[in-house]
Scaffold this motif. Structure first.
Motif, PDB file in Angstrom:
ATOM      1  N   LEU A 191     117.191 -19.223  19.683  1.00 57.26           N
ATOM      2  CA  LEU A 191     116.698 -18.059  18.936  1.00 57.26           C
ATOM      3  C   LEU A 191     115.361 -17.569  19.476  1.00 57.26           C
ATOM      4  N   ARG A 194     116.334 -16.183  23.516  1.00 58.05           N
ATOM      5  CA  ARG A 194     117.239 -15.055  23.757  1.00 58.05           C
ATOM      6  C   ARG A 194     116.493 -13.713  23.805  1.00 58.05           C
ATOM      7  N   GLY A 195     117.147 -12.788  24.504  1.00 56.03           N
ATOM      8  CA  GLY A 195     116.621 -11.423  24.492  1.00 56.03           C
ATOM      9  C   GLY A 195     115.457 -11.181  25.424  1.00 56.03           C
ATOM     10  N   THR A 214     121.428 -15.664  25.640  1.00 57.78           N
ATOM     11  CA  THR A 214     121.875 -14.952  24.435  1.00 57.78           C
ATOM     12  C   THR A 214     122.649 -15.918  23.541  1.00 57.78           C
ATOM     13  N   ALA A 226     125.134 -11.496  13.525  1.00 55.84           N
ATOM     14  CA  ALA A 226     124.258 -11.750  14.684  1.00 55.84           C
ATOM     15  C   ALA A 226     124.720 -10.994  15.928  1.00 55.84           C
ATOM     16  N   LYS A 227     125.894 -10.334  15.825  1.00 54.99           N
ATOM     17  CA  LYS A 227     126.398  -9.605  17.009  1.00 54.99           C
ATOM     18  C   LYS A 227     125.398  -8.578  17.502  1.00 54.99           C
ATOM     19  N   LYS A 228     124.679  -7.981  16.575  1.00 51.64           N
ATOM     20  CA  LYS A 228     123.758  -6.912  16.996  1.00 51.64           C
ATOM     21  C   LYS A 228     122.690  -7.436  17.958  1.00 51.64           C
ATOM     22  N   ARG A 229     122.356  -8.715  17.814  1.00 52.48           N
ATOM     23  CA  ARG A 229     121.358  -9.288  18.733  1.00 52.48           C
ATOM     24  C   ARG A 229     121.956  -9.426  20.135  1.00 52.48           C
ATOM     25  N   VAL A 230     123.224  -9.817  20.184  1.00 56.48           N
ATOM     26  CA  VAL A 230     123.861  -9.959  21.506  1.00 56.48           C
ATOM     27  C   VAL A 230     124.049  -8.585  22.146  1.00 56.48           C
ATOM     28  N   ALA A 232     122.091  -6.115  21.785  1.00 60.43           N
ATOM     29  CA  ALA A 232     120.758  -5.752  22.290  1.00 60.43           C
ATOM     30  C   ALA A 232     120.479  -6.480  23.607  1.00 60.43           C
ATOM     31  N   ASP A 233     120.876  -7.755  23.686  1.00 60.68           N
ATOM     32  CA  ASP A 233     120.637  -8.533  24.915  1.00 60.68           C
ATOM     33  C   ASP A 233     121.455  -7.967  26.073  1.00 60.68           C
TER      34      ASP A 233
END
Ligand code: URA
Length: 247
Positions: A191, A194-195, A214, A226-230, A232-233
């Protein structure tokens, strides 16, 4: 000044505290016993290096991995075959997961199960489907789909490094905590990793590549929010991948 005769300091009313000899001995034996608990992987590692260096292409590398007996996962009871890679051999992006699971073991390909299907969809939507090669930090599935240990990853690392050297990708996508920690040599959690861009370096220092950690797609199956974080990555990644190179 050294005197010729000893002085009895207790009798003289001065008590000198004993030196903490026992503590020192105890600390040293703790270090020795924890070192002894780690398996000696030096022989397996040396063999992996020789086999990996001799592989002139990905097919030869897959055969070398299949012939390698130095990773305990091969004999731990869950694996029926080595699972090495899937994708295009001249990929611009290498996707590196932790290790194959039961679906991958059955089908002989990385990311063949539900998590892999989700990853495929996300890569396709990012325009990356035909531009990637997927592999893992270890090449045999573990009993109970447990994540690989650092020792298991370490003995397999020469093969992974050889795969990277053969494919020559522009960058790496590290999916999940286990590959991110192993390749970036950190204990930080996924966490916090990532990103952001990190630098991956080969053990011999001859290759350096940008690496984006990620979240693992298996985590996304449990936590769809949490898909939105991936996403973004992946956006950060494609923006750099498709950026025109300066002359
Ligand atoms: N998870 C991974 O990390 N790798 C696979 O190949 C399959 C699931």
């Amino acid at each position: 000044m050294l005197l010729d005769a000893p002085i009895d300091r207790i009798a003289a009313g001065r008590i000198i505290p004993p030196r903490p000899v026992e503590k020192k001995v105890a600390a040293a034996s703790v270090v020795r016993s924890s070192q002894a608990a780690l398996p000696d992987i030096s022989q397996a590692l040396a063999q992996a290096r020789v086999l990996a260096a001799g592989a002139v292409n990905l097919e030869a590398l897959a055969a070398a991995i299949a012939s390698f007996d130095g990773c305990p996962l091969k004999f731990a009871g869950a694996a029926t075959q080595a699972v090495v890679y899937r994708g295009v051999p001249d990929a611009v992006l290498m996707v590196i997961g932790d290790g194959p699971g039961q679906d991958e073991d059955r089908q002989g390909q990385p990311f063949a199960g539900r998590a892999g299907q989700l990853l495929d969809k996300m890569l396709a939507a990012s325009g990356l489907a035909e531009r990637v090669l997927m592999t893992n930090t270890v090449f045999w599935s573990a009993p109970g789909d447990r994540p690989p240990t650092p020792q298991q990853q370490a003995v397999c690392a020469p093969f992974l490094e050889r795969a990277i050297a053969l494919v020559k990708p522009k960058m790496l996508l590290l999916v999940g905590g286990a590959p991110a920690q192993a390749l970036l040599k950190t204990e930080d959690g996924i966490l916090s990793l990532r990103g952001r861009w990190h630098a991956w370096r080969s053990a011999d220092g001859t290759i350096e590549l940008p690496a984006m950690p990620t979240l693992h797609p298996a985590f996304l199956l449990r936590q769809p929010a949490a898909k939105k974080r991936v996403w973004a990555d992946l956006l950060t990644l494609t923006e750099r991948l498709d950026r025109p190179e300066r002359p």
